[in-house]
Design a protein around this motif. Structure first.
Motif, PDB file in Angstrom:
ATOM      1  N   GLU A  34      67.614  42.604   0.902  1.00 26.21           N
ATOM      2  CA  GLU A  34      66.370  43.351   1.445  1.00 26.21           C
ATOM      3  C   GLU A  34      65.741  44.673   0.776  1.00 26.21           C
ATOM      4  O   GLU A  34      64.793  44.937   0.404  1.00 26.21           O
ATOM      5  CB  GLU A  34      66.848  43.832   2.830  1.00 26.21           C
ATOM      6  CG  GLU A  34      65.582  44.510   3.798  1.00 26.21           C
ATOM      7  CD  GLU A  34      66.000  44.535   5.079  1.00 26.21           C
ATOM      8  OE1 GLU A  34      64.982  45.321   5.760  1.00 26.21           O
ATOM      9  OE2 GLU A  34      66.946  44.423   5.629  1.00 26.21           O
ATOM     10  N   LYS A  58      67.227  35.258   4.305  1.00 23.59           N
ATOM     11  CA  LYS A  58      67.004  36.214   5.268  1.00 23.59           C
ATOM     12  C   LYS A  58      66.391  37.515   4.807  1.00 23.59           C
ATOM     13  O   LYS A  58      65.549  38.134   5.470  1.00 23.59           O
ATOM     14  CB  LYS A  58      68.240  36.014   6.070  1.00 23.59           C
ATOM     15  CG  LYS A  58      68.508  34.955   6.841  1.00 23.59           C
ATOM     16  CD  LYS A  58      69.915  34.842   7.755  1.00 23.59           C
ATOM     17  CE  LYS A  58      69.986  33.857   8.445  1.00 23.59           C
ATOM     18  NZ  LYS A  58      71.302  33.827   9.588  1.00 23.59           N
ATOM     19  N   ARG A  62      63.268  39.550   5.977  1.00 23.77           N
ATOM     20  CA  ARG A  62      63.211  40.866   6.398  1.00 23.77           C
ATOM     21  C   ARG A  62      62.565  41.978   5.671  1.00 23.77           C
ATOM     22  O   ARG A  62      61.995  42.649   6.215  1.00 23.77           O
ATOM     23  CB  ARG A  62      64.797  41.443   6.605  1.00 23.77           C
ATOM     24  CG  ARG A  62      65.545  40.637   7.750  1.00 23.77           C
ATOM     25  CD  ARG A  62      66.891  41.437   8.043  1.00 23.77           C
ATOM     26  NE  ARG A  62      67.745  41.445   7.170  1.00 23.77           N
ATOM     27  CZ  ARG A  62      68.547  40.575   6.551  1.00 23.77           C
ATOM     28  NH1 ARG A  62      68.949  39.415   7.452  1.00 23.77           N
ATOM     29  NH2 ARG A  62      69.343  40.956   5.772  1.00 23.77           N
ATOM     30  N   ASN A  66      59.380  44.288   6.947  1.00 20.43           N
ATOM     31  CA  ASN A  66      59.352  45.516   7.243  1.00 20.43           C
ATOM     32  C   ASN A  66      58.819  46.218   6.267  1.00 20.43           C
ATOM     33  O   ASN A  66      58.569  47.439   6.263  1.00 20.43           O
ATOM     34  CB  ASN A  66      60.841  46.025   7.073  1.00 20.43           C
ATOM     35  CG  ASN A  66      61.605  45.425   8.216  1.00 20.43           C
ATOM     36  OD1 ASN A  66      61.515  45.370   9.379  1.00 20.43           O
ATOM     37  ND2 ASN A  66      63.029  44.983   7.975  1.00 20.43           N
TER      38      ASN A  66
END
Length: 281
Positions: A34, A58, A62, A66
């Protein structure tokens, strides 16, 4: 050569646009994915190349959620792994990837490698075509296919299998000559992506890179990325280090000469990763 930027795009056979350079996340640990993708987006990357095998969808999802960017501004890729080859396994893999990345669609899904035999390969393709028609993916393609695998798929499509090979992805750098494959793709308008364009760092000490880089005030990595761009490839450099992420994006203010490109035409065939293109099944 036309002037490009990090946001310049290629037109795909599917009708969509793909940024001319992407941010690779291969071997970036899920715990740091991320942060790395967020840094890449901050630098200006708008293309993220993930895969089920990488285990970090994942984290990519994210980072997209974000960011302050709209989903439509980011091109997101995933890939169907060898363990999910075949129609039903591929359908399940697509569903899980959408859930893991928390996205309504992928911009691109590739078959990661031509393993499993003809029936499995074509079954996976059929599942991708269905996903494309359903809006779960916008463009589809393959990775690590040899010319014989590509011709098998081309025949299937021509005989009613549906879809179009918008993108093909291979390990490509000056010490890995896949010109038979890339010529086949370019002659059909298929965009060629170059993974491991820095040869996993194994060639960065080559004297030819230092010599060429000195001419332009550029690093060996930047020379390799520029080589890829000038051959019409779409490079996917990977790093989790902010300074290197920025360096890998700073490749649009110089152009290698014809002599430079000739020096980098080594004719070598030295993969630094796997090479499923030679699989005969």
């Amino acid at each position: 050569m036309a002037k490009h930027t990090l946001q310049s795009t290629h037109k795909l056979l599917s009708g969509y646009e793909i940024p001319v350079i992407g941010f690779g996340v291969y071997m970036i640990p899920p715990s740091t994915t991320e942060k790395a993708v967020q840094e890449a987006l901050k630098v200006g990357f708008r293309h993220v190349d993930s895969a089920i095998m990488y285990g970090n969808e994942k984290g990519c999802g994210r980072a997209l959620q974000n960011s302050e960017l709209d989903r439509s501004e980011i091109f997101l890729t995933t890939k169907i792994p060898p363990g999910s080859m075949g129609y039903a396994p591929t359908k399940r893999a697509i569903s899980k990837s959408l859930q893991d990345a928390a996205t309504d669609y992928f911009d691109l899904i590739l078959i990661h490698a031509p393993y499993g035999g003809q029936e499995a390969r074509l079954g996976s393709w059929r599942a991708l075509v269905e996903a494309q028609k359903a809006g779960h993916v916008r463009s589809i393609g393959v990775s690590n296919y040899g010319v014989h695998h590509l011709e098998e798929l081309e025949d299937y499509i021509k005989n009613g299998g549906g879809g179009e090979i918008s993108v093909g992805q291979w390990e490509l750098h000056p010490w890995l000559d896949h010109s038979d494959i890339t010529d086949w793709c370019h002659s059909r308008g298929i965009v060629v992506e170059a993974y491991s364009p820095l040869a996993h760092g194994e060639r960065l000490d080559e004297p030819v890179l230092a010599s060429i880089g000195k001419k332009y005030g550029k690093s060996p990595a930047q020379v390799m990325i520029r080589w890829s761009l000038q051959l019409g490839f779409l490079p996917l450099p990977k790093s989790k280090t902010p300074v290197r992420i920025r360096e890998n994006a700073d490749v649009f203010d110089f152009e290698l000469s014809r002599e430079d490109m000739a020096q980098l035409d080594t004719g070598e065939y030295a993969p630094t990763d796997w090479d499923p293109t030679v699989d005969e099944d």
